[in-house]
Design a protein around this motif. Sequence first.
Motif, PDB file in Angstrom:
ATOM      1  N   GLY A   3      -8.305  -2.117 -10.062  1.00  9.54           N
ATOM      2  CA  GLY A   3      -7.166  -1.238  -9.841  1.00  9.54           C
ATOM      3  C   GLY A   3      -6.175  -1.816  -8.853  1.00  9.54           C
ATOM      4  O   GLY A   3      -4.956  -1.711  -9.039  1.00  9.54           O
ATOM      5  N   PHE A   4      -6.691  -2.460  -7.816  1.00 10.24           N
ATOM      6  CA  PHE A   4      -5.835  -3.087  -6.806  1.00 10.24           C
ATOM      7  C   PHE A   4      -4.994  -4.202  -7.415  1.00 10.24           C
ATOM      8  O   PHE A   4      -3.783  -4.269  -7.220  1.00 10.24           O
ATOM      9  CB  PHE A   4      -6.714  -3.632  -5.677  1.00 10.24           C
ATOM     10  CG  PHE A   4      -6.095  -4.757  -4.893  1.00 10.24           C
ATOM     11  CD1 PHE A   4      -5.179  -4.495  -3.884  1.00 10.24           C
ATOM     12  CD2 PHE A   4      -6.432  -6.070  -5.163  1.00 10.24           C
ATOM     13  CE1 PHE A   4      -4.610  -5.532  -3.167  1.00 10.24           C
ATOM     14  CE2 PHE A   4      -5.875  -7.107  -4.453  1.00 10.24           C
ATOM     15  CZ  PHE A   4      -4.959  -6.835  -3.454  1.00 10.24           C
ATOM     16  N   ILE A   5      -5.613  -5.081  -8.168  1.00  5.95           N
ATOM     17  CA  ILE A   5      -4.894  -6.228  -8.737  1.00  5.95           C
ATOM     18  C   ILE A   5      -3.813  -5.762  -9.706  1.00  5.95           C
ATOM     19  O   ILE A   5      -2.668  -6.219  -9.661  1.00  5.95           O
ATOM     20  CB  ILE A   5      -5.878  -7.179  -9.435  1.00  5.95           C
ATOM     21  CG1 ILE A   5      -6.797  -7.843  -8.394  1.00  5.95           C
ATOM     22  CG2 ILE A   5      -5.127  -8.254 -10.233  1.00  5.95           C
ATOM     23  CD1 ILE A   5      -7.917  -8.664  -9.005  1.00  5.95           C
ATOM     24  N   VAL A   6      -4.153  -4.836 -10.591  1.00  2.74           N
ATOM     25  CA  VAL A   6      -3.183  -4.360 -11.579  1.00  2.74           C
ATOM     26  C   VAL A   6      -2.053  -3.604 -10.899  1.00  2.74           C
ATOM     27  O   VAL A   6      -0.873  -3.752 -11.258  1.00  2.74           O
ATOM     28  CB  VAL A   6      -3.872  -3.466 -12.630  1.00  2.74           C
ATOM     29  CG1 VAL A   6      -2.840  -2.875 -13.582  1.00  2.74           C
ATOM     30  CG2 VAL A   6      -4.900  -4.270 -13.412  1.00  2.74           C
ATOM     31  N   TYR A   7      -2.384  -2.779  -9.877  1.00  4.44           N
ATOM     32  CA  TYR A   7      -1.359  -2.002  -9.188  1.00  4.44           C
ATOM     33  C   TYR A   7      -0.321  -2.911  -8.548  1.00  4.44           C
ATOM     34  O   TYR A   7       0.892  -2.685  -8.693  1.00  4.44           O
ATOM     35  CB  TYR A   7      -2.003  -1.110  -8.131  1.00  4.44           C
ATOM     36  CG  TYR A   7      -1.005  -0.263  -7.359  1.00  4.44           C
ATOM     37  CD1 TYR A   7      -0.501   0.911  -7.897  1.00  4.44           C
ATOM     38  CD2 TYR A   7      -0.582  -0.645  -6.095  1.00  4.44           C
ATOM     39  CE1 TYR A   7       0.413   1.689  -7.208  1.00  4.44           C
ATOM     40  CE2 TYR A   7       0.338   0.123  -5.383  1.00  4.44           C
ATOM     41  CZ  TYR A   7       0.822   1.281  -5.950  1.00  4.44           C
ATOM     42  OH  TYR A   7       1.729   2.031  -5.265  1.00  4.44           O
ATOM     43  N   PHE A   8      -0.772  -3.942  -7.824  1.00  3.36           N
ATOM     44  CA  PHE A   8       0.180  -4.820  -7.156  1.00  3.36           C
ATOM     45  C   PHE A   8       0.884  -5.758  -8.146  1.00  3.36           C
ATOM     46  O   PHE A   8       1.981  -6.234  -7.871  1.00  3.36           O
ATOM     47  CB  PHE A   8      -0.511  -5.603  -6.042  1.00  3.36           C
ATOM     48  CG  PHE A   8      -0.761  -4.769  -4.820  1.00  3.36           C
ATOM     49  CD1 PHE A   8       0.272  -4.444  -3.962  1.00  3.36           C
ATOM     50  CD2 PHE A   8      -2.029  -4.272  -4.553  1.00  3.36           C
ATOM     51  CE1 PHE A   8       0.056  -3.653  -2.853  1.00  3.36           C
ATOM     52  CE2 PHE A   8      -2.257  -3.478  -3.436  1.00  3.36           C
ATOM     53  CZ  PHE A   8      -1.211  -3.176  -2.585  1.00  3.36           C
ATOM     54  N   PHE A   9       0.273  -6.003  -9.293  1.00  2.06           N
ATOM     55  CA  PHE A   9       0.967  -6.719 -10.362  1.00  2.06           C
ATOM     56  C   PHE A   9       2.145  -5.884 -10.856  1.00  2.06           C
ATOM     57  O   PHE A   9       3.263  -6.392 -11.048  1.00  2.06           O
ATOM     58  CB  PHE A   9      -0.013  -7.005 -11.504  1.00  2.06           C
ATOM     59  CG  PHE A   9       0.610  -7.673 -12.701  1.00  2.06           C
ATOM     60  CD1 PHE A   9       0.779  -9.041 -12.748  1.00  2.06           C
ATOM     61  CD2 PHE A   9       1.030  -6.915 -13.790  1.00  2.06           C
ATOM     62  CE1 PHE A   9       1.358  -9.657 -13.856  1.00  2.06           C
ATOM     63  CE2 PHE A   9       1.611  -7.513 -14.898  1.00  2.06           C
ATOM     64  CZ  PHE A   9       1.769  -8.895 -14.927  1.00  2.06           C
ATOM     65  N   LEU A  10       1.911  -4.580 -11.040  1.00  4.33           N
ATOM     66  CA  LEU A  10       2.972  -3.691 -11.501  1.00  4.33           C
ATOM     67  C   LEU A  10       4.032  -3.465 -10.426  1.00  4.33           C
ATOM     68  O   LEU A  10       5.197  -3.232 -10.740  1.00  4.33           O
ATOM     69  CB  LEU A  10       2.377  -2.347 -11.915  1.00  4.33           C
ATOM     70  CG  LEU A  10       1.541  -2.333 -13.194  1.00  4.33           C
ATOM     71  CD1 LEU A  10       0.917  -0.967 -13.399  1.00  4.33           C
ATOM     72  CD2 LEU A  10       2.393  -2.709 -14.402  1.00  4.33           C
TER      73      LEU A  10
ATOM     74  N   ARG B 237       7.005  -5.388 -10.914  1.00  7.17           N
ATOM     75  CA  ARG B 237       7.700  -5.251 -12.190  1.00  7.17           C
ATOM     76  C   ARG B 237       8.310  -3.871 -12.421  1.00  7.17           C
ATOM     77  O   ARG B 237       9.103  -3.698 -13.328  1.00  7.17           O
ATOM     78  CB  ARG B 237       6.735  -5.585 -13.344  1.00  7.17           C
ATOM     79  CG  ARG B 237       6.459  -7.071 -13.416  1.00  7.17           C
ATOM     80  CD  ARG B 237       5.190  -7.389 -14.183  1.00  7.17           C
ATOM     81  NE  ARG B 237       5.042  -8.830 -14.325  1.00  7.17           N
ATOM     82  CZ  ARG B 237       4.590  -9.625 -13.362  1.00  7.17           C
ATOM     83  NH1 ARG B 237       4.254  -9.110 -12.198  1.00  7.17           N
ATOM     84  NH2 ARG B 237       4.503 -10.930 -13.569  1.00  7.17           N
ATOM     85  N   LEU B 238       7.904  -2.896 -11.634  1.00  5.93           N
ATOM     86  CA  LEU B 238       8.423  -1.542 -11.788  1.00  5.93           C
ATOM     87  C   LEU B 238       9.076  -1.090 -10.486  1.00  5.93           C
ATOM     88  O   LEU B 238       8.715  -1.560  -9.401  1.00  5.93           O
ATOM     89  CB  LEU B 238       7.307  -0.568 -12.165  1.00  5.93           C
ATOM     90  CG  LEU B 238       6.625  -0.778 -13.522  1.00  5.93           C
ATOM     91  CD1 LEU B 238       5.461   0.187 -13.663  1.00  5.93           C
ATOM     92  CD2 LEU B 238       7.609  -0.607 -14.664  1.00  5.93           C
ATOM     93  N   SER B 239       9.981  -0.167 -10.589  1.00  4.01           N
ATOM     94  CA  SER B 239      10.591   0.383  -9.379  1.00  4.01           C
ATOM     95  C   SER B 239       9.546   1.221  -8.635  1.00  4.01           C
ATOM     96  O   SER B 239       8.646   1.798  -9.255  1.00  4.01           O
ATOM     97  CB  SER B 239      11.792   1.255  -9.738  1.00  4.01           C
ATOM     98  OG  SER B 239      11.364   2.485 -10.301  1.00  4.01           O
ATOM     99  N   PRO B 240       9.645   1.300  -7.297  1.00  2.00           N
ATOM    100  CA  PRO B 240       8.678   2.096  -6.537  1.00  2.00           C
ATOM    101  C   PRO B 240       8.617   3.548  -6.984  1.00  2.00           C
ATOM    102  O   PRO B 240       7.556   4.162  -6.954  1.00  2.00           O
ATOM    103  CB  PRO B 240       9.195   1.969  -5.093  1.00  2.00           C
ATOM    104  CG  PRO B 240       9.975   0.706  -5.071  1.00  2.00           C
ATOM    105  CD  PRO B 240      10.597   0.593  -6.423  1.00  2.00           C
ATOM    106  N   VAL B 241       9.766   4.113  -7.398  1.00  2.00           N
ATOM    107  CA  VAL B 241       9.781   5.509  -7.833  1.00  2.00           C
ATOM    108  C   VAL B 241       8.944   5.690  -9.089  1.00  2.00           C
ATOM    109  O   VAL B 241       8.120   6.602  -9.194  1.00  2.00           O
ATOM    110  CB  VAL B 241      11.232   5.982  -8.087  1.00  2.00           C
ATOM    111  CG1 VAL B 241      11.229   7.378  -8.710  1.00  2.00           C
ATOM    112  CG2 VAL B 241      12.027   5.991  -6.793  1.00  2.00           C
TER     113      VAL B 241
END
Length: 300
Positions: free
Chosen positions: A228-235, A238-242
Amino acid sequence: MKGLVTALLFLVVCISWGTTWLGIKIAVETVPPLTASGLRFLIAFPLFLGFALLRGEPLLFPKARLGFFVFVTLCYFSLPYYLLNYGELQVSSGLTALLFSCMPVFILIFSAIFLRERIHLSQVVGIAIGFGSLFMILRGQGLSLAHSGFAGVLAILAAALMHALCYVVTKQRGARISVITYNTLPIGLAGLMLFSAGLGLEQPDFSGISAESWWALAYLGLCASVGGFIVYFFLLKRLSPVVLSFVFIIFPVFAVLIGAWYEGQAISRDFALYAATLLAGFALTKLPLERLAERLAPRG
């Protein structure tokens, strides 16, 4: 194709974090909370360490941030995760996820206090709606000051509060620290401290730990923590914080549904209504409505 991959990874994070709460619930069925928290991090630490070495990331915080390192180890990993494990001894996994979804709201409040960030009217309304709905949920669950479940509620809210404070302090003092460095050594030390405290205070009977609890701990350590950590910081790149912050609104939905299925509890109409209202209220705090109105307003 990139958009599809990003959407799938977003769903992976929601499901991973949504199932974390059930994993904790299963783990603490036969493992005391201190010991369970420590084992989870000790399972996760070797993978984080390998990931840090593979990327050539430093393990130590800068010397000037030693106090911050202690703060992260204690207030982000050690105490909150013990409180979450303790809380789930008293509270269902779905309700735990809903309670923890308050965390971004606490971030908003702490940001206003410590970072002098402005809170908009729509966010105040969202906070009021969210916490009003949370009160109705707790009342509907029959929790009161005389009920043991209230201690679990307080423990979970305290964990969310500490996580929120840690995020805000990190924005002030740890913005330049690599996310790998930020997690690796604190997870290892927190795991060691929690497990040692569990051995001394809880004296767990390892022969009595069920296979389900071991599998839950492995899932929490390997999938929920590391994956979950790796995928979250990967995203995060690529995505806006909001957009990404809506993970905290979506994962409780998965947690409530999965937890109700596992624990054999029916989801009442009132619970579903108040849960949806709570999440909608917290979602309102994330939408920059005032900024959007200012952009759309005619300029004289």
